[in-house]
Design an enzyme around this catalytic site. Structure first.
Site, PDB file in Angstrom:
ATOM      1  N   ARG A  50      78.510 -44.347 -11.670  1.00 31.48           N
ATOM      2  CA  ARG A  50      79.192 -43.423 -12.471  1.00 31.48           C
ATOM      3  C   ARG A  50      81.176 -43.826 -12.761  1.00 31.48           C
ATOM      4  O   ARG A  50      81.681 -43.634 -11.415  1.00 31.48           O
ATOM      5  CB  ARG A  50      79.362 -42.258 -11.115  1.00 31.48           C
ATOM      6  CG  ARG A  50      81.227 -41.095 -12.067  1.00 31.48           C
ATOM      7  CD  ARG A  50      80.238 -39.944 -12.889  1.00 31.48           C
ATOM      8  NE  ARG A  50      79.484 -38.909 -12.828  1.00 31.48           N
ATOM      9  CZ  ARG A  50      79.079 -38.843 -13.118  1.00 31.48           C
ATOM     10  NH1 ARG A  50      79.403 -38.522 -15.035  1.00 31.48           N
ATOM     11  NH2 ARG A  50      78.182 -37.953 -13.016  1.00 31.48           N
ATOM     12  N   ARG A  88      70.808 -47.178 -19.334  1.00 29.89           N
ATOM     13  CA  ARG A  88      71.873 -47.338 -18.242  1.00 29.89           C
ATOM     14  C   ARG A  88      70.735 -46.993 -16.856  1.00 29.89           C
ATOM     15  O   ARG A  88      71.893 -47.246 -16.002  1.00 29.89           O
ATOM     16  CB  ARG A  88      72.754 -45.902 -18.549  1.00 29.89           C
ATOM     17  CG  ARG A  88      72.515 -44.873 -18.149  1.00 29.89           C
ATOM     18  CD  ARG A  88      73.149 -43.747 -18.417  1.00 29.89           C
ATOM     19  NE  ARG A  88      72.780 -42.296 -17.878  1.00 29.89           N
ATOM     20  CZ  ARG A  88      73.281 -41.079 -18.152  1.00 29.89           C
ATOM     21  NH1 ARG A  88      75.223 -41.499 -17.274  1.00 29.89           N
ATOM     22  NH2 ARG A  88      72.754 -39.963 -17.465  1.00 29.89           N
ATOM     23  N   HIS A 123      79.620 -45.455 -22.958  1.00 33.18           N
ATOM     24  CA  HIS A 123      80.620 -44.304 -22.791  1.00 33.18           C
ATOM     25  C   HIS A 123      81.990 -44.470 -21.400  1.00 33.18           C
ATOM     26  O   HIS A 123      81.868 -44.918 -20.223  1.00 33.18           O
ATOM     27  CB  HIS A 123      79.170 -43.357 -21.545  1.00 33.18           C
ATOM     28  CG  HIS A 123      79.611 -42.306 -21.043  1.00 33.18           C
ATOM     29  ND1 HIS A 123      81.285 -41.702 -20.566  1.00 33.18           N
ATOM     30  CD2 HIS A 123      78.999 -40.621 -21.693  1.00 33.18           C
ATOM     31  CE1 HIS A 123      80.498 -40.523 -20.422  1.00 33.18           C
ATOM     32  NE2 HIS A 123      79.829 -39.827 -20.495  1.00 33.18           N
ATOM     33  N   ASP A 177      85.349 -32.263 -24.503  1.00 29.34           N
ATOM     34  CA  ASP A 177      84.198 -32.973 -24.322  1.00 29.34           C
ATOM     35  C   ASP A 177      83.734 -32.685 -25.557  1.00 29.34           C
ATOM     36  O   ASP A 177      83.159 -31.523 -25.992  1.00 29.34           O
ATOM     37  CB  ASP A 177      83.024 -31.727 -23.358  1.00 29.34           C
ATOM     38  CG  ASP A 177      81.974 -32.943 -23.413  1.00 29.34           C
ATOM     39  OD1 ASP A 177      80.777 -32.138 -23.047  1.00 29.34           O
ATOM     40  OD2 ASP A 177      81.995 -33.873 -24.072  1.00 29.34           O
ATOM     41  N   GLU A 207      84.423 -42.437 -25.846  1.00 31.39           N
ATOM     42  CA  GLU A 207      83.542 -43.464 -26.200  1.00 31.39           C
ATOM     43  C   GLU A 207      83.362 -43.034 -27.561  1.00 31.39           C
ATOM     44  O   GLU A 207      83.121 -42.632 -28.684  1.00 31.39           O
ATOM     45  CB  GLU A 207      82.305 -42.536 -25.812  1.00 31.39           C
ATOM     46  CG  GLU A 207      82.938 -41.946 -24.726  1.00 31.39           C
ATOM     47  CD  GLU A 207      81.753 -40.204 -23.834  1.00 31.39           C
ATOM     48  OE1 GLU A 207      80.478 -41.139 -24.400  1.00 31.39           O
ATOM     49  OE2 GLU A 207      81.990 -39.889 -23.224  1.00 31.39           O
TER      50      GLU A 207
HETATM   51  O1  TA6 Z   1      80.781 -37.775 -22.434  1.00 29.02           O
HETATM   52  C1  TA6 Z   1      80.082 -36.691 -22.665  1.00 29.02           C
HETATM   53  C2  TA6 Z   1      79.461 -36.469 -21.997  1.00 29.02           C
HETATM   54  O2  TA6 Z   1      78.033 -35.556 -22.558  1.00 29.02           O
HETATM   55  C3  TA6 Z   1      79.885 -34.778 -20.831  1.00 29.02           C
HETATM   56  O3  TA6 Z   1      78.993 -33.726 -21.637  1.00 29.02           O
HETATM   57  C4  TA6 Z   1      78.964 -35.171 -19.678  1.00 29.02           C
HETATM   58  O4  TA6 Z   1      78.102 -34.626 -19.276  1.00 29.02           O
HETATM   59  C5  TA6 Z   1      79.618 -36.620 -19.580  1.00 29.02           C
HETATM   60  O5  TA6 Z   1      78.683 -37.363 -20.550  1.00 29.02           O
HETATM   61  C6  TA6 Z   1      78.937 -36.720 -18.342  1.00 29.02           C
HETATM   62  O6  TA6 Z   1      76.979 -36.847 -18.140  1.00 29.02           O
HETATM   63  P1  TA6 Z   1      76.602 -38.010 -17.258  1.00 29.02           P
HETATM   64  O7  TA6 Z   1      75.206 -37.799 -17.880  1.00 29.02           O
HETATM   65  O8  TA6 Z   1      76.422 -39.183 -17.365  1.00 29.02           O
HETATM   66  O9  TA6 Z   1      76.757 -36.997 -15.569  1.00 29.02           O
END
Ligand code: TA6
Length: 296
Positions: A58, A81, A159, A204, A263
């Site tokens: 994370r 990932r 991301h 988002d 991103e």
């Molecule tokens: O970055 C946008 C997104 O798709 C959000 O909707 C949220 O789900 C985030 O990614 C984090 O996703 P993750 O699977 O890393 O918790």
């Protein structure tokens, strides 16, 4: 060189002589740290980041591939990932203007097991490089290595979690007036209003057909992050805010105040590769004193 990171997961640390550094884990090909010459951490890592496969880490820069979010049949953000990458022994050529950069080349090749979840063979080469001025560049090359003659399409994103002083003090320039898909409103299409983005609640959004350069201005830190990208037309902007943050187990309750995901992505139009074809995408991140980048 490869050293042990958290929980014995292997990582590579890149250093520039003036003090900036980058760390990338072989797990996920995942950049987890990018420090400037003063040793300041520029990327956000959750205070509860679990370095425990098969959970994704994370924070930092998760590689979303071969699927962004849930726009397909795979788990959220695909599986690159949460796979173990290796150092690439046959790296792509080093461009002449890269002589003063330090870098590491990683590779992930799809496995027989992957084929059961995503029936396409591919090779993903990732170059992580740190410039003499401390800029961080990620360069991706994805090749369709299928022998069944079939093309495949993928969506993808870097991301990137930026570390910010206080989310309510942040402005993002470069996305004004663009159309976006709002993930909080059934991914319907809207148009952004005419001035820099500011943040006071969960966001988002997938901005479509964005410019090469996006700026994230952190007033308090007198710092502007600049993203320069190629091959990635869209930009996802995400902050979970307080309620959503509490629902994410590996996200500290207050963490949302100190991060913003911006991103570089290809989401609206999946990228299609015929067998043998290669896609190249890239993002370059800079952290510059705000005076440099107060304008466009
Ligand atoms: O970055 C946008 C997104 O798709 C959000 O909707 C949220 O789900 C985030 O990614 C984090 O996703 P993750 O699977 O890393 O918790």
């Amino acid at each position: 060189e490869i050293i042990d990171g958290v929980n014995g997961l292997q990582k590579v640390v890149l250093h520039q002589h003036h003090g900036s550094s980058v760390e990338v884990y072989l797990y996920g090909g995942h950049v987890t740290s990018w420090k400037n010459e003063h040793g300041e951490e520029l990327l956000f890592m959750s205070s509860k980041a679990a370095f425990k496969p098969p959970k994704p880490i994370r924070g930092g820069i998760p590689i979303c591939f071969p699927q962004f979010s849930n726009v397909g049949s795979l788990d959220l953000h695909g599986f690159a990932r949460i796979r173990f990458w290796s150092v690439d022994n046959e790296p792509p050529p080093i461009p002449a203007n890269a002589i003063n950069r330090v870098f590491v080349d990683l590779i992930y090749k799809s496995t027989e097991e992957d084929l059961t979840t995503w029936p396409h063979s591919f090779e993903y080469k990732l170059r992580v490089s740190l410039g003499p001025g401390g800029d961080l560049m990620l360069t991706s090359r994805v090749r369709n290595t299928s022998t069944d003659g079939k093309p495949f399409a993928f969506t993808t994103a870097y991301h990137t979690y930026f570390s910010v002083s206080d989310i309510s003090e942040i402005r993002v320039e470069g996305l004004e007036t663009l159309d976006y898909l709002d993930n909080l409103q059934k991914r319907e299409r809207f148009t952004e209003q005419g001035d820099a983005l500011t943040f006071e609640s969960e966001v988002d959004k997938v901005y479509l057909s964005t410019p090469t350069k996006i700026a994230i201005l952190d007033h308090e830190k007198k710092r502007t992050f600049v993203i320069r990208k190629d091959g990635l037309p869209d930009v996802v902007v995400w902050n979970p805010w307080d309620k959503k943050a509490k629902s994410i187990p590996d996200f500290g309750d207050e963490d949302y105040k100190h991060m913003l995901c911006v991103e570089a992505a290809a989401v609206e139009k999946p990228i299609t590769l015929k067998p043998g074809e290669e896609w190249k995408g890239r993002q370059e991140l800079l952290a510059v004193p705000s005076s440099y980048c107060s304008g466009k």
